[in-house]
Design an enzyme around this catalytic site. Structure first.
Site, short mmCIF file in Angstrom:
data_model
loop_
_atom_site.label_atom_id
_atom_site.label_comp_id
_atom_site.label_asym_id
_atom_site.label_seq_id
_atom_site.Cartn_x
_atom_site.Cartn_y
_atom_site.Cartn_z
N ASP A 1 0.86 -1.18 0.00
CA ASP A 1 0.00 0.00 0.00
C ASP A 1 0.90 1.23 0.00
O ASP A 1 1.98 1.21 0.59
CB ASP A 1 -0.90 0.01 1.25
CG ASP A 1 -2.07 0.94 1.10
OD1 ASP A 1 -3.22 0.47 0.97
OD2 ASP A 1 -1.85 2.18 1.09
N GLU B 1 -15.99 -7.05 -6.18
CA GLU B 1 -16.28 -7.63 -4.85
C GLU B 1 -17.70 -7.26 -4.46
O GLU B 1 -18.24 -6.26 -4.92
CB GLU B 1 -15.27 -7.11 -3.82
CG GLU B 1 -15.10 -5.59 -3.79
CD GLU B 1 -16.16 -4.86 -3.04
OE1 GLU B 1 -16.77 -5.49 -2.16
OE2 GLU B 1 -16.40 -3.66 -3.32
N LEU C 1 -18.69 -7.41 -0.98
CA LEU C 1 -18.64 -7.50 0.49
C LEU C 1 -19.46 -6.42 1.16
O LEU C 1 -19.42 -5.26 0.76
CB LEU C 1 -17.20 -7.29 0.98
CG LEU C 1 -16.06 -7.86 0.16
CD1 LEU C 1 -14.74 -7.50 0.83
CD2 LEU C 1 -16.24 -9.35 0.07
N GLU D 1 -20.03 -4.30 4.68
CA GLU D 1 -19.35 -4.01 5.94
C GLU D 1 -20.06 -4.74 7.06
O GLU D 1 -21.29 -4.79 7.10
CB GLU D 1 -19.37 -2.50 6.22
CG GLU D 1 -18.42 -1.76 5.32
CD GLU D 1 -18.31 -0.29 5.67
OE1 GLU D 1 -18.49 0.07 6.84
OE2 GLU D 1 -18.03 0.48 4.74
N LYS E 1 -21.13 -5.17 -11.24
CA LYS E 1 -20.95 -4.54 -9.93
C LYS E 1 -21.91 -3.34 -9.77
O LYS E 1 -22.61 -3.22 -8.76
CB LYS E 1 -19.50 -4.09 -9.79
CG LYS E 1 -19.22 -3.20 -8.61
CD LYS E 1 -19.37 -3.93 -7.30
CE LYS E 1 -19.25 -2.97 -6.13
NZ LYS E 1 -19.13 -3.64 -4.86
N GLY F 1 -36.69 2.09 6.11
CA GLY F 1 -35.90 2.91 7.02
C GLY F 1 -35.80 4.35 6.57
O GLY F 1 -36.66 4.85 5.85
N CYS G 1 -20.80 2.92 -0.49
CA CYS G 1 -20.95 2.21 -1.76
C CYS G 1 -22.24 2.52 -2.52
O CYS G 1 -22.19 3.00 -3.65
CB CYS G 1 -20.85 0.72 -1.53
SG CYS G 1 -19.35 0.29 -0.65
N LYS H 1 -22.63 6.21 -3.72
CA LYS H 1 -21.56 6.59 -4.65
C LYS H 1 -21.68 5.86 -6.00
O LYS H 1 -21.55 6.44 -7.06
CB LYS H 1 -20.22 6.31 -3.97
CG LYS H 1 -19.10 5.77 -4.82
CD LYS H 1 -17.85 5.54 -4.00
CE LYS H 1 -17.19 4.22 -4.26
NZ LYS H 1 -16.48 3.86 -5.35
N ARG I 1 -19.57 7.26 6.61
CA ARG I 1 -19.64 7.82 5.26
C ARG I 1 -21.08 7.84 4.73
O ARG I 1 -21.77 6.83 4.75
CB ARG I 1 -18.72 7.04 4.32
CG ARG I 1 -17.25 7.41 4.56
CD ARG I 1 -16.32 6.59 3.73
NE ARG I 1 -16.24 5.20 4.20
CZ ARG I 1 -15.53 4.27 3.60
NH1 ARG I 1 -14.87 4.54 2.51
NH2 ARG I 1 -15.49 3.05 4.09
C1 UGA Z 1 -23.01 -2.62 -0.18
C2 UGA Z 1 -23.51 -3.91 -0.85
O1 UGA Z 1 -24.54 -4.49 -0.05
C3 UGA Z 1 -22.36 -4.91 -1.04
O2 UGA Z 1 -22.83 -6.06 -1.74
C4 UGA Z 1 -21.25 -4.24 -1.86
O3 UGA Z 1 -20.14 -5.09 -2.05
C5 UGA Z 1 -20.78 -3.00 -1.13
O4 UGA Z 1 -21.92 -2.10 -0.95
C6 UGA Z 1 -19.71 -2.37 -1.97
O5 UGA Z 1 -20.01 -1.91 -3.08
O6 UGA Z 1 -18.52 -2.46 -1.61
P1 UGA Z 1 -22.46 -1.90 2.35
O7 UGA Z 1 -22.37 -0.51 1.82
O8 UGA Z 1 -21.41 -2.41 3.26
O9 UGA Z 1 -22.58 -2.96 1.13
O10 UGA Z 1 -23.81 -1.97 3.20
P2 UGA Z 1 -25.30 -2.53 3.00
O11 UGA Z 1 -25.52 -3.63 3.94
O12 UGA Z 1 -25.58 -2.78 1.58
O13 UGA Z 1 -26.16 -1.28 3.50
C7 UGA Z 1 -26.18 -0.06 2.78
C8 UGA Z 1 -27.23 0.86 3.34
O14 UGA Z 1 -28.53 0.40 3.03
C9 UGA Z 1 -27.21 1.02 4.87
O15 UGA Z 1 -27.40 2.39 5.19
C10 UGA Z 1 -28.38 0.19 5.35
O16 UGA Z 1 -28.94 0.68 6.54
C11 UGA Z 1 -29.35 0.36 4.19
N1 UGA Z 1 -30.32 -0.75 4.05
C12 UGA Z 1 -29.87 -1.99 3.73
C13 UGA Z 1 -31.67 -0.49 4.21
O17 UGA Z 1 -32.09 0.65 4.49
N2 UGA Z 1 -32.55 -1.52 4.06
C14 UGA Z 1 -32.15 -2.78 3.74
O18 UGA Z 1 -33.02 -3.66 3.61
C15 UGA Z 1 -30.78 -3.01 3.58
#
Ligand code: UGA
Length: 449
Positions: free
Chosen positions: A31, A159, A161, A163, A216, A266, A273, A276, A340
């Site tokens: 890195d 990916e 993934l 968080e 993606k 919600g 992610c 963006k 973020r």
């Molecule tokens: C998201 C995707 O779910 C991953 O598959 C992807 O790899 C990742 O972005 C990325 O591009 O790297 P992440 O941002 O970690 O993952 O979080 P999520 O679990 O997707 O949640 C995103 C937001 O949606 C949160 O604010 C969560 O509260 C909200 N959310 C999620 C809802 O309001 N309702 C839901 O049913 C699910």
């Protein structure tokens, strides 16, 4: 066994590294941030993710994972290099490719110095369709003086993934995407995935580089669409006598064509992610002179969610000027320390603009919030302290510790017990048929609304 080097030890790079190492694949990491590398070398994870630190320590101990500040050395001892650097997006959706280009240059130079054999480069960063084939390939060829498809191979493997569950998502993904420049590149990466997943590999979708890039974006846009869809249905439920969005979500989600995940209503999606990637995809469509009304709508619905939270409060409480308001939950989702694009920031800004006094609480996030709001708000060390003397509370993040709160936790401490459950978090049976708290739940009918 394959030997893999990883450029960029952020969330994706480091998690991939420790997971590959855990399955016996030798990994060398690099890195440009020397401080971060030193921290990783000491066995300290630079960000919070369940299981990460113990897996990191183990992989360093077994020497399956090593870090070095010498990219030539890192690449020299491996046959595959993954590029996992960040791709920030500005508020207009323009993607910044600086880190990808710099990494490709370093990787290219190191490949140029490598005497023996074929080397595969795999892009894991999220980049727009066409970027790997054009920018990344050209940069690698120029820096190495070698030819893609002959001296080195090129793949794009996004990916998926999340968080908080990133390790399990890596070890047990629903699918793996192998976008490849040619058959040789695809075969090389498929072999690594077979070594990694062993007996029960996930389905592998082999496709072109640009299709992989688009998979993606389409994936994150679809997840965002599901969330905005259920939030729009939540608004409708709030106006229908005895309709509850949770039952609607269950009722539609059991249809396998729809699926039950990502239908939690919600205050909108945040994080590094979904917002963006949707912005970048919209910009891509706009620059190509394409209409994308569905995707535009997904973003618009999300933008209205923080506004909805304060409007619901105003409906019960009236003017917010001079009122004490509690915000429970700051992180963009539970089990992370990430702020973020968190909805909490937008809600607090709105409340302050309206002249309210704001108290906040989050089990892990505070420092970063202080950097934004300083002493303009009050930071509490518990949920109960946060709601003390307030006239309204909004649950913004569904942390586990909030789901156990009972009506008395609010009535005993609040001046006026009005609670907006923005995440449908309060599920203690005592909430059924209680009348002491004016509870307004997203997507549920309310007598008081
Ligand atoms: C998201 C995707 O779910 C991953 O598959 C992807 O790899 C990742 O972005 C990325 O591009 O790297 P992440 O941002 O970690 O993952 O979080 P999520 O679990 O997707 O949640 C995103 C937001 O949606 C949160 O604010 C969560 O509260 C909200 N959310 C999620 C809802 O309001 N309702 C839901 O049913 C699910």
């Amino acid at each position: 066994m394959s030997k893999v080097s990883i450029f960029g030890l952020g969330r994706v790079g480091l998690i991939t590294a420790v997971c590959l190492a855990d399955r016996g694949i030798e990994v060398a990491g690099f890195d440009v941030d020397e401080k971060k590398m030193a921290q990783i070398a000491r066995g300290e994870a630079p960000f919070y993710e369940p299981q990460l630190e113990e897996m990191l320590k183990k992989s360093l101990k077994t020497k399956k994972f090593t870090v070095s500040d010498n990219p030539v050395q890192v690449i020299g001892k491996t046959d595959t290099t993954m590029i996992a650097v960040g791709t920030p997006v500005d508020r207009f959706g323009h993607l910044n490719l600086t880190f990808v280009e710099e990494a490709a240059k370093l990787v290219g130079k190191a490949i140029g110095k490598k005497k023996d054999g074929y080397h595969l480069v795999v892009v894991r960063s999220t980049i727009l369709p066409g970027t790997t084939l054009s920018t990344v390939r050209r940069t690698l060829e120029k820096a190495s003086g070698k030819k893609c498809g002959e001296d080195f191979g090129l793949c794009m493997s996004p990916e998926f993934l999340k968080e908080g569950t990133a390790i399990t998502d890596t070890l047990k993904p629903d699918r793996v995407i192998v976008g490849a420049y040619d058959q040789k590149s695809a075969a090389h990466l498929e072999k690594i995935y077979r070594e990694f997943y062993g007996e029960n590999p996930p389905p592998i979708v082999t496709t072109s580089l640009s299709t992989a890039e688009l998979i993606k974006y389409a994936s994150n846009a679809f997840l965002a669409a599901k969330i905005s869809f259920i939030n729009e249905i939540a608004n409708i439920c709030e106006d229908v006598e005895s309709a509850d969005v949770l039952d609607v979500a269950r009722g539609i989600g059991l249809d396998k064509r729809i699926g039950s995940q990502f239908l939690r209503p919600g205050l909108g999606y945040g994080g590094s992610c979904l917002p963006k990637d949707l912005r970048a995809l919209l910009r891509f469509a706009k620059d190509a002179d394409l209409d994308a009304p569905l995707l535009v709508g997904v973003g618009k619905v999300n933008d209205t969610r923080p506004v909805r939270a304060t409007k619901l409060l105003e409906k019960s409480l009236g003017d917010l000027k001079g009122r004490n308001i509690a915000i429970l939950g700051l992180a963009f989702k539970p089990e992370t320390d990430d702020l973020r694009e968190a909805v909490s920031i937008k809600i607090v800004k709105r409340l302050l603009r309206k002249g309210a006094s704001v108290k906040v609480h989050d089990p892990v996030v505070e420092k970063q919030f202080r950097e934004i709001f300083g002493d303009r708000i009050y930071y509490s060390n518990s949920a109960v302290d946060c709601v003390k003397n307030t006239e309204g509370a909004i649950i913004v993040t569904e942390w586990n510790e909030y789901t156990h709160l009972k009506p008395k936790d609010f009535t005993q401490h609040m001046k006026k017990p009005i609670v907006i459950d923005g995440r449908r978090a309060l599920n203690d049976p005592e909430w059924n048929n209680q009348t002491t708290v004016q509870l307004i739940r997203i997507g549920a009918p309310s007598k008081d609304r």
